[in-house]
Design an enzyme around this catalytic site. Structure first.
Site, PDB file in Angstrom:
ATOM      1  CG  HIS A 114      -2.197  -0.756   0.901  1.00  0.00           C
ATOM      2  ND1 HIS A 114      -3.138  -0.138  -0.022  1.00  0.00           N
ATOM      3  CD2 HIS A 114      -2.899  -1.764   1.406  1.00  0.00           C
ATOM      4  CE1 HIS A 114      -4.103  -1.349  -0.007  1.00  0.00           C
ATOM      5  NE2 HIS A 114      -4.068  -1.976   0.833  1.00  0.00           N
ATOM      6  NE  ARG A 124      -6.884   1.688   2.831  1.00  0.00           N
ATOM      7  CZ  ARG A 124      -8.039   2.184   2.599  1.00  0.00           C
ATOM      8  NH1 ARG A 124      -8.168   3.326   2.817  1.00  0.00           N
ATOM      9  NH2 ARG A 124      -8.917   1.385   2.600  1.00  0.00           N
ATOM     10  CG  HIS A 134      -6.274  -1.248  -2.895  1.00  0.00           C
ATOM     11  ND1 HIS A 134      -6.620   0.204  -2.882  1.00  0.00           N
ATOM     12  CD2 HIS A 134      -7.059  -1.839  -1.995  1.00  0.00           C
ATOM     13  CE1 HIS A 134      -7.601   0.341  -1.651  1.00  0.00           C
ATOM     14  NE2 HIS A 134      -7.388  -0.974  -1.224  1.00  0.00           N
TER      15      HIS A 134
END
Lengths: 218, 219
Positions: free
Chosen positions: B156, B187, B216
């Protein structure tokens, strides 16, 4: 903490744990970051990269690795179903490809709708059935932040979550973890779960390019 | 629903936002603003949702005007002042290049767009040729070090933590293979640096670094 003990699960803050939207890169920062650092051409190329990524792996014919989890609709999922899937597109809202990317293990047996609004949660019985039907020992998946960096679904240690973003969102205070496999003299494998702490980073907060500031107040 | 029940509009607006239903969120916050025109919080949230809706529409417009056309990296100008990593004439990606990229990005410098495009085009071709289900093995022994295969989870955009994983567990190599299990981006605010590093290493050592898709890795 001994690797075989289930790590206590601390319910994670909503904005950083449960992802409730399908327009991921548009909402959670990647698109904004690429448009800031580069442009739409580069973003278009990343979209093509993502559509080309494989969906799952089997290590040493025994360890199944996937981001979310297994698909639990209908008959027990066969790993060979993944091999024949057409993956070269945005993930659909339901079906095998969606479940591989979105589903989560749960504590209780059986299957229930996901809190995420996409995919389903699957119990230890379904994990065990999937592994047995596919002649596998273990499933490793990710997708959920865990306070110790890793967590077992249940004491039978068949489904392991591993998460490698420590102090997730600069808020969670969690460790990250990775799992290191080596071969044994008898031709099998052994594994070692390694937790680790976060390191400092330059002073740019998470979601800096997402175009919103902590909307939910979390 | 009682048309004057402000809390319900506010809560439904928040829920619509969280679900990405921006039009619904805008409609609900407009209702709150109508009922309590002096509430600054409702105004603020309405503004955020309207801005996101405009961004979404803009992005859709960009996409429809840039389909999968051929991109020629050599037509992208390279700034004469650029001191970062470049690929040689053959475009061969090595671990030396990968390490140069990591060091350059670690000091918060920007890799030239031409180099990024070269890498992404090569990555697309390499990844497209892979099977949807990878069948992998722990590497065979080389020298005195025990060969290993390490599985990592979500990263992330936490580029500095990714560099730390390599510091703790060794850089990828023939005897030290890795699989990263998706969610490289979003993020964390170094999502580009994180995913670019992994793609470069994949090109340099295709048998030693494996990448799976996460939820994602989508628009």
């Amino acid at each position: 903490m001994k690797p075989s003990e289930p790590c206590p699960f601390h319910p994670a803050v909503l904005c950083c744990a449960l992802t409730l939207d399908r327009n991921m890169n548009s909402i959670y920062g990647f698109r904004g970051e690429i448009l800031h650092k580069y442009d739409a051409t580069v973003m278009g190329l990343f979209a093509r990269v993502f559509n080309a990524l494989p969906l799952a792996a089997v290590l040493e014919k025994k360890v199944f690795i996937v981001h979310g989890g297994i698909s639990t609709e209908g008959d027990t999922m066969k790993v060979s179903d993944i091999a024949t899937l057409n993956r070269f597109h945005e993930p659909p809202e339901k079906g095998l490809m969606s479940d591989l990317l979105w589903s989560d293990p749960q504590d209780s047996n059986g299957r229930s709708p996901s809190q995420r609004g996409l995919g389903f949660s699957f119990g230890p019985d379904l994990t065990a059935r999937f592994l047995a039907a596919n002649n596998l020992d273990l499933m490793i998946r990710s997708h959920e932040v865990k306070q110790c960096g890793y967590a077992w679904q249940s004491r039978d240690e068949k489904c392991l979550t591993v998460f490698s973003a420590p102090n997730y969102c600069d808020q969670m205070g969690n460790k990250g973890a990775f799992v290191r496999f080596t071969k044994t003299d008898t031709g099998g494998y052994s594994k070692n779960i390694v937790p680790f702490d976060h390191v400092e980073h330059p002073n740019i907060p998470p979601m800096a390019y997402a175009g919103q500031n902590n909307f939910m107040g979390l | 629903m009682d048309p004057k029940y402000i809390k319900a509009y506010y809560r439904r607006g928040s829920a619509n936002y969280a679900l990405g239903k921006l039009k619904g969120a805008v409609r609900d916050f407009k209702a709150v603003v109508t009922l309590v025109p002096k509430d600054p919080d409702a105004h603020a949230k309405l503004k955020i949702c309207e801005k996101l809706l405009r961004t979404e529409a803009f992005n859709k417009a960009i996409e429809s005007s840039t389909p999968e056309e051929a991109v020629d990296p050599l037509s992208i100008p390279l700034d004469s002042a650029y001191t970062g990593p470049v690929l040689g004439e053959q475009g061969e990606v090595t671990m030396g290049f990968a390490q140069q990229c990591m060091a350059y990005m670690q000091s918060q410098k920007t890799i030239a767009k031409r180099v990024v495009v070269q890498v992404l085009l090569a990555a697309i071709e390499m990844l497209k040729a892979l099977p949807t289900l990878l069948e992998l093995s722990i590497p065979e022994g080389e020298g005195l070090t025990t060969p290993a295969f390490t599985v990592c989870g979500d990263t992330h955009g936490q580029f500095y933590d990714l560099l730390n994983i390599f510091a703790l567990n060794g850089l990828p190599s023939a005897g030290n293979a890795y699989l990263f299990n998706g969610d490289y981006v979003d993020r964390g605010s170094w999502s580009f640096e994180t995913v670019f590093t992994l793609l470069v290493i994949k090109l340099a050592l295709p048998g030693s670094l494996h990448l799976l898709r996460g939820n994602h890795e989508t628009k």
